[in-house]
Design a protein around this motif. Structure first.
Motif, PDB file in Angstrom:
ATOM      1  N   CYS A  72      58.248 -36.135 -50.809  1.00 49.05           N
ATOM      2  CA  CYS A  72      59.213 -36.308 -51.895  1.00 49.05           C
ATOM      3  C   CYS A  72      59.731 -37.744 -51.828  1.00 49.05           C
ATOM      4  O   CYS A  72      60.037 -38.239 -50.751  1.00 49.05           O
ATOM      5  CB  CYS A  72      60.351 -35.305 -51.673  1.00 49.05           C
ATOM      6  N   CYS A 106      66.023 -31.481 -53.127  1.00 50.35           N
ATOM      7  CA  CYS A 106      66.719 -32.697 -53.550  1.00 50.35           C
ATOM      8  C   CYS A 106      67.368 -32.505 -54.911  1.00 50.35           C
ATOM      9  O   CYS A 106      68.499 -32.930 -55.131  1.00 50.35           O
ATOM     10  CB  CYS A 106      65.757 -33.875 -53.613  1.00 50.35           C
ATOM     11  N   CYS A 131      61.577 -33.054 -54.874  1.00 50.85           N
ATOM     12  CA  CYS A 131      61.430 -31.672 -54.412  1.00 50.85           C
ATOM     13  C   CYS A 131      62.603 -30.844 -54.931  1.00 50.85           C
ATOM     14  O   CYS A 131      63.641 -31.389 -55.313  1.00 50.85           O
ATOM     15  CB  CYS A 131      61.341 -31.615 -52.880  1.00 50.85           C
ATOM     16  N   LEU A 184      62.482 -38.927 -52.602  1.00 53.59           N
ATOM     17  CA  LEU A 184      63.911 -39.009 -52.282  1.00 53.59           C
ATOM     18  C   LEU A 184      64.189 -38.690 -50.815  1.00 53.59           C
ATOM     19  O   LEU A 184      64.907 -39.422 -50.148  1.00 53.59           O
ATOM     20  CB  LEU A 184      64.722 -38.081 -53.189  1.00 53.59           C
ATOM     21  N   CYS A 185      63.614 -37.610 -50.290  1.00 49.84           N
ATOM     22  CA  CYS A 185      63.907 -37.231 -48.897  1.00 49.84           C
ATOM     23  C   CYS A 185      62.743 -37.531 -47.954  1.00 49.84           C
ATOM     24  O   CYS A 185      62.898 -37.442 -46.746  1.00 49.84           O
ATOM     25  CB  CYS A 185      64.287 -35.758 -48.809  1.00 49.84           C
TER      26      CYS A 185
END
Ligand SMILES: [Zn+2]
Length: 133
Positions: free
Chosen positions: A78, A121, A118, A80-81
């Motif tokens: 992902c 997130c 994801c 973001l994470c």
């Protein structure tokens, strides 16, 4: 040894997210290649777009546009994470309020809808954008 048709079925089961006409062109390109180098194989294993780059013109097929494209494949991190993701939230532009999207953009410069995220997130950013967390 499997026949070409059986290999295609196998291939299709791995790359369900590639549209059928494109899948046909990609498979044909791979099939016609006599050998791959180790680094080519590694590249294709880690990036589905490099697999799609192998597409050739074939009847009933379609050569996919892979430049500047992002594919949300199961197991990819992902943006973001950075965790491997099996449940992507797609079509974020329609599923999320624009202030949530802006909130994610503020926190992740360079990120945009097409990179996806994801589901965890998305839930977290929805709450954070609402000031809950
Ligand atoms: Zn995430």
């Amino acid at each position: 040894m499997l026949r070409k048709e059986d290999r295609f079925k196998e291939f299709r089961s791995w790359y369900r997210k590639i549209p059928a006409p494109q899948l046909k062109s990609v498979f044909e390109g791979l099939w016609q290649t006599s050998f791959f180098t180790h680094s080519e194989l590694i590249e294709m294993a880690s990036d589905t777009l490099r697999v799609m780059d192998r597409a050739v013109d074939v009847e009933g097929g379609e050569v996919p546009e892979t430049e500047n494209k992002v594919m949300l494949m199961p197991g990819f991190p992902c943006p973001l994470c950075r965790f491997p993701t099996y449940s992507w939230v797609e079509d974020m532009g329609n599923k999320l309020e624009s202030y949530v999207l802006d909130f994610i953009r503020e926190n992740h410069p360079g990120w945009d809808i097409e990179f996806g995220a994801c589901d965890r997130c998305v839930e977290v950013y929805k709450l954070r954008a609402d000031g809950v967390m």
